[in-house]
Design a protein around this motif. Structure first.
Motif, short mmCIF file in Angstrom:
data_model
loop_
_atom_site.label_atom_id
_atom_site.label_comp_id
_atom_site.label_asym_id
_atom_site.label_seq_id
_atom_site.Cartn_x
_atom_site.Cartn_y
_atom_site.Cartn_z
N ALA A 1 -29.05 168.15 8.08
CA ALA A 1 -28.46 166.91 8.60
C ALA A 1 -27.32 166.45 7.70
O ALA A 1 -27.29 166.75 6.51
CB ALA A 1 -29.53 165.83 8.70
N GLU A 2 -26.40 165.70 8.27
CA GLU A 2 -25.26 165.19 7.50
C GLU A 2 -25.72 164.12 6.51
O GLU A 2 -25.05 163.86 5.51
CB GLU A 2 -24.19 164.64 8.44
N SER B 1 -27.37 162.39 12.14
CA SER B 1 -26.56 163.48 12.70
C SER B 1 -25.20 162.92 13.10
O SER B 1 -25.11 162.02 13.93
CB SER B 1 -27.26 164.07 13.93
N VAL C 1 -26.35 159.66 15.14
CA VAL C 1 -27.69 159.50 15.69
C VAL C 1 -28.68 159.57 14.54
O VAL C 1 -28.68 160.54 13.78
CB VAL C 1 -28.02 160.59 16.73
#
Lengths: 247, 247, 247, 247, 247, 247
Positions: free
Chosen positions: F28-29, F46, F117
């Motif tokens: 994930a970022e 995300s 998200v």
């Protein structure tokens, strides 16, 4: 309170015109068509002797609520949740809120093993549908309980209703705390709060949300004061609607 | 017609008291709250400029309908279809019937590329909900079309409505053909028929079902005669509701 | 009847070639693969001793039907309803129609506490799938009842089948009443009617719909005459299929 | 191979009687009704020019498959997945298997931007439905590809089919490796394996499951040998079905 | 085995670093957080005394498994299956595989009428999620069985676990058979196989799929050899994790 | 504050031990595994360049959140919402709360047309899962925004984060206001409140519910004071987790 006048001519602390048509439905054990200005909600209470299986034998009753909106209750038509095949988050959340609000003023032991399902269907929406629903649902609930007593499902001397309950929205619009927001006010509110208060003035729910800038304690207090006063008025209107000569 | 008197005092060929509150909803482009005795249906028409993608560019409009019942419209509460997550067969069937009935009196070319969605929500059910829905939906539709014309989405000289339409139930109870069955009659009917008739007296739908013993041609003819006469009365009531001084 | 000849060479009052392969399925208690021309429907009847809980102890049986279409039964492939996760309105409506048609000729008391589920799966569709389904379902039903009698779930002297039942479509195409419409005729029909008739010639269902212009009483009568004659032919074909030497 | 004789008289290495009715459906671009003994599967191939949006412009085609069972294909009736509103794990798994098997013998570049959807509907189930489905699906696929070529959606000189494909089940029953299990054998198998083999004898899928005791390498090898021989026979039957004089 | 070195420096026959955090969850009766390199799966085993209704009174237990992936376990976020309202084919297929793998090493008679539900939730995915899930699920299962024995739901002398079980993926990449594929290898594999092996070295499942060119017997044998060796290593890691001093 | 000691030895105004493992997910970022005592929530953010269609071209970003619980996060296993095919009311309500809380501290203009998200998956639940989720989600969000800036999807000088945000539960247990309720306290609370506060000390959400007796203004004020102090501590822990040397 300031000199501000609202779009519909109300002062900041005024409710919209409130009407309650008690017994609107010929079929439900209790019912009320309630209006908060342009918001109209049909509340019915369905009484069933007995409780869901998981509660059987505990000597307690059960109260639950469902909220829904007709597709054209709003300015633009919304797809039906039955067509979409699932219920949206907002609908779930409001149904749960109404149920909690009503259960807060019911002594489920005194209700006995009976179930009351409250349906709140919004026929027309102009802001404050959940608060109108709670306020009308109380009237439907009170009549359903009396029906259950008349049918001897509830003991003659039992008092399942330990208090009344109503709800109102408050919010800060252009820096001004306002009572009972209409839709055009609601969309502009920086802070929006729904408050559920019993007839004796206690809080059942306080749900405040910063839609714009977060709010501080002073603003919160101002909103709560407005809400408590508004709910006192709603309680009086409920009492009048439930007076014997109304029936 | 025989000497029979029905539970509510009507003669076999009488409609129940019919009322139409045109413009009940402040938000829909057309609306009517219609009552056939204890049956009350809120019909709204939602007008949208444009058509679904699959119809785009064909120069024709689209009309569709959805029928639903509030959970406590009936004597016992029914679970919401949105909660069950799917729509029952009866709901689908009636929605489709209403849509066909309305489309039969609309020239979709004259309507232009506009969509009208009719919602018929049964607030209280006492027999004949689908026929009340069709009859009320026509009024809502007519107003939505006038709204579209006023907004210039429909050409000034176009006449999308080529006829009016109403519907009524008929049935054989204890061997006697009766018009506009109330619920207590409907459950006892040997044969049950819903008939949709245009203002000019042509059939749009004839749906007869033997609930008990199958029926013969003579019985069918007697039922159709009753229905045609009943729909002529309904047409006159629709016309009165739509008269300019009603608004 | 006029001189008209149809695309497939039939006269207006002709059925398409009808075939019934009784006992097509080795597993079902009754089954028939029925063809109305290019329309092919596999009908199976599943017999279960016992009834659904809500009917238990009432001394009556239960008959229900489900209709479905294979995705490539039609000229273009349709998405499976199981993949879409819900059943469309048309499927529901036809399932309900088939169930009502069959129940009209069954004495559920004589059936005893037994359940028969009829499945009608359209393998190939060329118009008239619901009428083929009803006609074939009767054959499957009759065999399932005999199976139940042989297994002693049904009393030896009971006669659950009080009549036979078949169905046919009729319609007005280019102003001409036609029997048993093929798909190419069906899409052009101004009026479309499905008629369910018992072996003795009584009506169970009459479902007429104006697809184009509404119709009048004279046209309705012409269609009903055609349908009654067609169903008499179908009854004879059913009788032949069920004759002992067929098995 | 041992002297064992199976319930239906076959030797361990025998297939059941295999029949393929190519072109059973008048509407699909390719179709085959295939029987492996009592198992009957209707396979249709639907050809569409164009591909799903996510594949557009890549110069490649798309092949997918859906498997389903009629409710009364089995000894006891199963609820329809469309009625339950969701597809079971087994159905999903087999649909995916069929799709992979077919894609293994297709050069999607040569297919061009065309989509072929294969539907395998089990009309009657007696073991081996997935292997019959794959074997029949190949025949339907081959015809759909020829249809696409005839319609010039596929280039004249393109050969999208790079091999043929068939499938068969094998299993160990009472310690004995058997080919093409019927239902009564399948339920008793200690190990159950489905093997998908190309016409040239390469493996596409090997899916072996210990239903009872886990198995060793020697047993695995015996099963694979049986399967490869069985698939060679199936390939010859497919070739015969697809021979020009069959059409 | 060749001199090839993989992206992460492993030899073809090497597992990725495997870690098992037994008892990760404070609430489940058995649990393990297992890592196969970057793949991390949380496995919990929920023990319930009693079995589903359909199994009651047969003196046997029940074991089932559910597999799921967090939405951002992968490089791109996937929609939640709960939001989509249905479970995809891949999820179903893997859940079924895990359940079969575990049941293969359990004597359900010895388990008694107890149910164990295994949940395998992929927190991070880098290839081999189903094989990691099976391998970790065995550890959770073993602990749940010991919990049931300590609570006296399982007889003191009963041995429900008749063997251990683990799983590993193998595949052919660039013509080379490799053990325990990471995601970057998996997407390039011509053949992909998941193999489930018991502690004693027997096969429970062999699932090989040609993603690219079909494969021959020699390749299949090479892959099986790799898998058997890999599962022997996994068995030793499981044994170490379950050693008393681990707790 | 009273002398009361809680089951876990805390004073009324103490938080449970809070840990934040920033960057727990490799994919994930932004991500954080946060613990509030026994409650453990994996929060991932995300980042996608672009916004949903309905927001395109308005120069604003979009932030949304989904909350879910693993089936065995609780003492008894709950059915998966993906298996049930629908999301419960509680899940919806909490997802909406988290989304509102995060959006309150984001300047969506500065975020630009990007979507983030947030997924909050409860791995283990011991009270306060929604407040832990909000507190951890902020950390994941902050990292995802920095990722977007590093990738130049967000302008170098833009400051999408206008404040930080955290949340904590407070409640009245045995008449005593307590901070950060563990599950055993939560089930006994007469009043339960979740409060979302920004780093600068403003309220974003105040959600108080009387589970038992309704509450008065004095109790409400006491709870708010506890919550504001608790969120100040959480803000400091977030700041420490996001400090550069943490990475």
């Amino acid at each position: 309170m300031s000199e501000i006048t609202r779009a519909d001519g109300r002062s900041p602390g005024d409710l919209r015109p409130i009407t309650i048509e008690r017994g609107w439905s010929a079929q439900a054990e209790g019912s009320a068509l309630i209006s908060f200005g342009g918001t109209r909600v049909l509340c019915t209470a369905s009484f069933t002797n007995g409780v869901p299986r998981w509660l059987t034998g505990k000597g307690k009753g059960w109260i639950t609520a469902e909220y829904a909106m007709l597709p054209r209750a709003t300015n633009d038509r919304n797809d039906r949740e039955s067509v979409k095949g699932r219920i949206g988050g907002r609908t779930h959340e409001i149904s749960r809120l109404i149920g909690r609000a009503l259960r807060a003023v019911v002594d489920t032991k005194a209700l006995g093993e009976n179930t009351i399902v409250i349906d709140c269907d919004v026929l027309q929406a102009d802001g404050g549908t959940r608060t109108a629903a709670i306020t009308g649902a109380y009237v439907a609930l009170a009549d359903a309980i009396e029906w259950g007593r008349a049918k001897k499902f509830i003991a003659q001397r039992a008092t399942p209703l330990i208090d009344s309950v109503s709800a109102v929205s408050v919010g800060i619009v252009d820096g001004e705390p306002l009572l009972d927001l209409a839709y055009v006010e609601d969309v502009r509110a920086e802070t929006d709060m729904n408050v559920v208060v019993t007839g004796r003035g206690f809080f059942v729910e306080v749900q405040g949300t910063a839609e714009g800038a977060p709010f501080d304690k002073r603003e919160l207090d101002a909103l709560l004061d407005l809400a408590v006063a508004g709910c006192a008025d709603l309680r009086d209107i409920q009492t009048a609607a439930l007076a014997p000569n109304e029936d």
